[in-house]
Design an enzyme around this catalytic site. Structure first.
Site, PDB file in Angstrom:
ATOM      1  N   CYS A   1      73.479  35.361  -9.891  1.00 15.02           N
ATOM      2  CA  CYS A   1      74.063  36.600  -9.351  1.00 15.02           C
ATOM      3  C   CYS A   1      73.860  37.698 -10.391  1.00 15.02           C
ATOM      4  O   CYS A   1      74.319  37.576 -11.527  1.00 15.02           O
ATOM      5  CB  CYS A   1      75.549  36.380  -9.071  1.00 15.02           C
ATOM      6  SG  CYS A   1      76.528  37.877  -8.921  1.00 15.02           S
TER       7      CYS A   1
ATOM      8  N   CYS B   1      77.052  39.232 -11.825  1.00 16.41           N
ATOM      9  CA  CYS B   1      77.681  38.262 -12.722  1.00 16.41           C
ATOM     10  C   CYS B   1      76.895  38.161 -14.027  1.00 16.41           C
ATOM     11  O   CYS B   1      77.467  38.024 -15.106  1.00 16.41           O
ATOM     12  CB  CYS B   1      77.759  36.881 -12.055  1.00 16.41           C
ATOM     13  SG  CYS B   1      78.500  36.879 -10.410  1.00 16.41           S
TER      14      CYS B   1
END
Length: 468
Positions: free
Chosen positions: A394, A397
């Site tokens: 991600c 992230c």
């Protein structure tokens, strides 16, 4: 006779009240008690207590720190999110919109930030820019002045030194881009399951000094764990030297802090008009409730407070670096830059006044040869964790993972550079100890994330107070 009846009635009343008390069931524990009853009092390996941190952070530090982090100097972070994972190839990229990161257009970033003029005064910047340009060319050009040649060698020596705890991005790479952190906030993205577990599993299992025979509590990739494995893990942890135990607690605290953010900024509702983000109580309970996590959640929250103390201590020690008159938070807006430096120093002096700072002198304090090896192991393990961030599927992230690991790595670098900080010159560039803009932005934003977590715990306490 009246006195006798009065005594009898009094005795019967007392008996009735006692029987009533025994007959009533005790009210069940609230969700707040299950999450926070163990998150109080003194922290392990520290002389500080949770309540002191809550008061200091939530009422004295948090509001001013948030104001600082909203300024241009701290909101723009240059990062390479396209670096390949150095450990495995089968990365499953998150295709959700909330996983995406929107980089800045070139004209959105202040010119002062894009230039090299952010470290020192204008007089010193000419030398620094020449040094950095020469360093990028990969050699010391003999046509440079003798002073610049010497500076380049000192700069290179510093960058290759054993004080760096992170493998930083090459911000000169064409793939490195500026990101506005305010427009790409850390929050729940939907990135979860085996891919996310794999990242944390590699961090804990291969980089926290843990033998394979010791099973970590609540490891989602392990099966058949029970109370005996948990007891074995904590017996092993308590038997470690203070440095290795602290390393585990820092990583656990960082993990807990990230989980607090995801629970506090959760996608609660989505329509074609807007998205509603807010506190997800159920998500928080699943991660930290003492019963649902078999006692592990409250331990992780205490590790978050330990991480807070470590980063707070680093900020208190680096004050002299920022106090030097040559240092600027340079963006090109002179008035705002001066105001932000005043706010920065105000915050750092507030931090220095904290009464119960962590004492890092117990770290690496034994036999010099053994202490040096332990410090090097500590550094290399953390450096490895910073590289693992390039394996996160991600992108949002990955952004916040890279920033927070670099920020914690910078805090560790500061803690173990006390003599270098003490010997800095009062003016001009400091070659033995210096912080790049990347390190400064990541240091304060990483601490801002931990500070936000502590503040959010107060919010969750209040929200869970009447839930059983």
């Amino acid at each position: 006779m009246g006195r006798g009846w009065g005594f009898l009635f009094g005795l019967l009343g007392a008996v009735w009240l006692l029987s009533l008390g025994h007959g009533e069931e005790q009210p069940p524990e609230t969700a707040a008690q299950r999450c926070f009853c163990q998150v109080s009092g003194y922290l392990d390996d520290c002389t500080c207590d949770v309540e002191t941190i809550d008061r200091f952070n939530n009422y004295r530090l948090f509001p001013r720190l948030q104001k600082l982090l909203e300024s241009d100097y701290f909101r723009y972070y240059k990062v390479n999110l396209k670096r390949p994972c150095p450990f495995w190839n089968d990365i499953s990229q998150c295709g959700r919109r909330d996983c995406a990161v929107k980089p800045c257009q070139s004209d959105e970033v202040p010119d002062g930030i894009k230039s090299a003029s952010y470290k020192y005064s204008e007089e010193a910047n000419n030398l620094i820019e020449e040094c950095e340009q020469a360093e990028r060319l990969g050699a010391v050009d003999e046509s440079l002045s003798e002073e610049t040649q010497k500076a380049v060698l000192q700069w290179t020596k510093h960058d290759d030194s054993s004080d760096n705890f992170c493998e930083a991005d090459d911000i000169q790479s064409p793939e490195a881009e500026y990101v506005d952190l305010l427009l790409n906030p850390e929050r729940y993205t939907g990135y979860k399951g085996p891919d996310a577990w794999k990242i944390w599993n590699v961090i804990y299992e291969e980089n926290c000094f843990k033998p394979q025979t010791i099973k970590r509590p609540l490891n989602p990739l392990a099966s058949g764990q029970g109370k005996s494995e948990e007891n074995t893990f904590y017996s092993w942890l308590e038997g470690l030297c203070v440095e290795k135990r602290a390393f585990y607690r820092l990583i656990s605290g960082l993990h807990a802090s990230i989980n607090v953010h995801l629970s506090a900024r959760y996608l609660l509702q989505e329509t074609w008009l807007e998205k509603k983000w807010g506190h997800n109580i159920t998500e928080f309970q699943q991660r930290f409730d003492g019963i649902l996590t078999e006692g592990e959640g409250p331990r992780r929250l205490k590790n978050l407070y330990f991480l807070y103390l470590i980063e707070l201590r680093a900020l208190s020690k680096v004050l002299p670096f920022f106090e030097r008159p040559d240092f600027q938070l340079f963006t090109g807006n002179k008035i705002q830059d001066e105001e932000n430096k005043m706010l920065l120093l105000e915050i750092l002096h507030e931090i220095k006044s904290f009464p119960l700072h962590f004492d890092e002198n117990s770290f690496f304090a034994g036999d010099k040869k053994e202490a040096h090896k332990l410090k090097e192991d500590f550094r290399l393990h953390f450096r490895n964790i910073s590289r693992i961030m390039d394996c996160v599927g991600c992108f949002k992230c990955r952004l916040w993972g890279k920033l927070q690991t670099q920020g914690l790595g910078t805090a560790l670098k500061i803690l173990f550079s006390e003599k270098l900080i003490a010997n800095m010159p009062e003016s001009g560039p400091s070659y033995e100890f210096h912080l790049t803009r990347q390190e400064i932005v990541s240091l304060f934003n990483a601490f801002g994330r931990i500070s936000t977590s502590v503040k959010e715990l107060e919010n969750f306490r209040n929200l869970l107070q009447n839930i059983h």
